[in-house]
Design a protein around this motif. Structure first.
Motif, mmCIF file in Angstrom:
data_model
loop_
_atom_site.group_PDB
_atom_site.id
_atom_site.type_symbol
_atom_site.label_atom_id
_atom_site.label_comp_id
_atom_site.label_asym_id
_atom_site.label_seq_id
_atom_site.Cartn_x
_atom_site.Cartn_y
_atom_site.Cartn_z
ATOM 1 N N ILE A 73 0.826 -1.181 0.120
ATOM 2 C CA ILE A 73 -0.604 -0.445 0.655
ATOM 3 C C ILE A 73 1.013 1.276 0.047
ATOM 4 N N ALA A 74 0.413 2.159 -0.725
ATOM 5 C CA ALA A 74 1.504 3.428 -1.106
ATOM 6 C C ALA A 74 1.238 4.285 -0.181
ATOM 7 N N THR A 75 1.471 5.485 0.647
ATOM 8 C CA THR A 75 1.602 6.130 1.485
ATOM 9 C C THR A 75 1.833 6.965 1.329
ATOM 10 N N GLY A 76 1.304 8.762 1.532
ATOM 11 C CA GLY A 76 1.395 9.881 1.084
ATOM 12 C C GLY A 76 1.084 10.602 0.510
ATOM 13 N N PRO A 77 1.794 11.945 0.410
ATOM 14 C CA PRO A 77 0.334 12.826 -0.626
ATOM 15 C C PRO A 77 0.117 11.868 -1.680
ATOM 16 N N CYS A 78 -1.564 11.688 -2.280
ATOM 17 C CA CYS A 78 -1.448 11.758 -3.482
ATOM 18 C C CYS A 78 -1.131 12.734 -5.023
ATOM 19 N N PRO A 79 -0.451 11.346 -5.448
ATOM 20 C CA PRO A 79 0.317 12.026 -6.762
ATOM 21 C C PRO A 79 -1.303 12.669 -7.452
ATOM 22 N N PRO A 80 -0.709 13.354 -8.415
ATOM 23 C CA PRO A 80 -1.907 14.157 -9.172
ATOM 24 C C PRO A 80 -2.073 13.715 -10.712
ATOM 25 N N ASP A 81 -3.513 13.260 -10.923
ATOM 26 C CA ASP A 81 -4.139 13.271 -11.663
ATOM 27 C C ASP A 81 -3.849 13.128 -13.107
ATOM 28 N N PRO A 82 -3.590 12.073 -13.746
ATOM 29 C CA PRO A 82 -2.519 12.522 -15.203
ATOM 30 C C PRO A 82 -3.252 12.766 -16.458
ATOM 31 N N ARG A 83 -5.239 12.678 -15.765
ATOM 32 C CA ARG A 83 -5.689 12.738 -16.721
ATOM 33 C C ARG A 83 -6.196 14.659 -16.957
ATOM 34 N N LEU A 84 -5.577 15.081 -15.273
ATOM 35 C CA LEU A 84 -5.917 16.938 -15.590
ATOM 36 C C LEU A 84 -4.844 17.160 -15.874
ATOM 37 N N LEU A 85 -5.166 18.489 -16.620
ATOM 38 C CA LEU A 85 -4.029 19.445 -17.348
ATOM 39 C C LEU A 85 -3.929 20.412 -15.553
ATOM 40 N N SER A 86 -2.212 20.994 -15.805
ATOM 41 C CA SER A 86 -1.449 22.033 -15.043
ATOM 42 C C SER A 86 -2.160 23.102 -15.860
ATOM 43 N N ARG A 87 -1.928 23.940 -14.283
ATOM 44 C CA ARG A 87 -2.396 25.229 -14.705
ATOM 45 C C ARG A 87 -1.641 25.614 -15.679
ATOM 46 N N SER A 88 -0.626 26.002 -16.732
ATOM 47 C CA SER A 88 -0.004 26.377 -17.221
ATOM 48 C C SER A 88 -0.933 25.356 -18.896
ATOM 49 N N GLY A 89 -1.044 24.413 -18.843
ATOM 50 C CA GLY A 89 -1.667 23.256 -19.745
ATOM 51 C C GLY A 89 -3.228 24.557 -19.697
ATOM 52 N N GLN A 90 -3.881 24.562 -18.706
ATOM 53 C CA GLN A 90 -5.409 24.913 -19.038
ATOM 54 C C GLN A 90 -4.906 26.475 -19.900
#
Length: 242
Positions: free
Chosen positions: A72-89
């Protein structure tokens, strides 16, 4: 050596059947189980429940070890690759706006180029086509001195039939437009400007437009439509006694 006995063992004589023997065995086990349970629930039962020294000790792993073993991976959830970043948007929005602006520019550039092409063709047509000699007015001026609005509209249609119908200008050697024919009737003293103004009120009500020249110069307009509109407006004016 005596032969082995192959006879099937039978229940003792004390029991008449195997079922009676099984019932007796069950009764014995039930009685022994009842005694053990009674001893276990008595208040004077020994409180020492410590396992013997030779019993194996069971040691459970801690929570971190269990989580690690389970993968089981613990720690902060990695960003969703399907969502664009602010610069990408921002980049996607800028791309959409640029594509829309390019489409609008292409559209109006094409319309402007088409308008220039049509105007150029008309100018070349007038330059290359031999000029026609001006013809006499279809209706003698003495007949049109005191024209009413209905007669003025019919005279405009007759003038266009005699001179020819054109677009893009009021008058030329090739013909006249609607306002060009009306101007010729007014300038020849066949009718007054007031008569022309009154007649155009009925003409605008028929064509459904405020600008008569723009309606006349429409690329899809035909001379037959022009004559039908003038005669229909004349009928309306005559019905209004003008």
């Amino acid at each position: 050596m005596p032969a082995a006995s192959t006879a099937t063992p039978t229940a003792p004589r004390t029991f008449w059947s195997e079922a009676a023997l099984a019932a007796a065995v069950d009764a014995v086990f039930a009685e022994a189980l009842a005694e053990e349970l009674a001893a276990a629930f008595r208040d004077d039962a020994p409180a020492d429940t410590t396992p013997a020294d030779d019993a194996p000790a069971i040691v459970l792993p801690d929570t971190d070890t269990l989580i690690r073993q389970a993968g089981i991976a613990t720690g902060p959830c990695p960003p969703d690759p399907r969502l664009l970043s602010r610069s990408g948007q921002i980049t996607r929005t800028a791309g959409r706006l640029a594509a829309r602006a390019a489409w609008v520019l292409l559209k109006y550039s094409t319309l402007f180029a088409a308008g220039v092409l049509v105007a150029s063709v008309r100018v070349l047509w007038h330059l290359l086509t031999p000029s026609k000699a001006p013809q006499l007015e279809a209706v003698p001026p003495e007949r049109l001195r005191a024209l009413k609005a209905a007669d003025f509209l019919e005279a405009t249609s007759e003038t266009i039939k005699a001179r020819g119908w054109i677009q893009g200008e009021y008058s030329s050697p090739d013909g006249v437009c609607i306002l060009g024919a009306e101007r010729e009737l007014v300038w020849s003293d066949a009718a007054s400007r007031k008569t022309s103004s009154d007649a155009n009120v009925y003409l605008r009500s028929v064509i459904g437009r405020r600008s008569i020249p723009r309606w006349n110069d429409n690329l899809h307009r035909t001379e037959e439509q022009v004559h039908r509109a003038l005669l229909a407006a004349a009928e309306r004016a005559r019905a209004a006694a003008q």
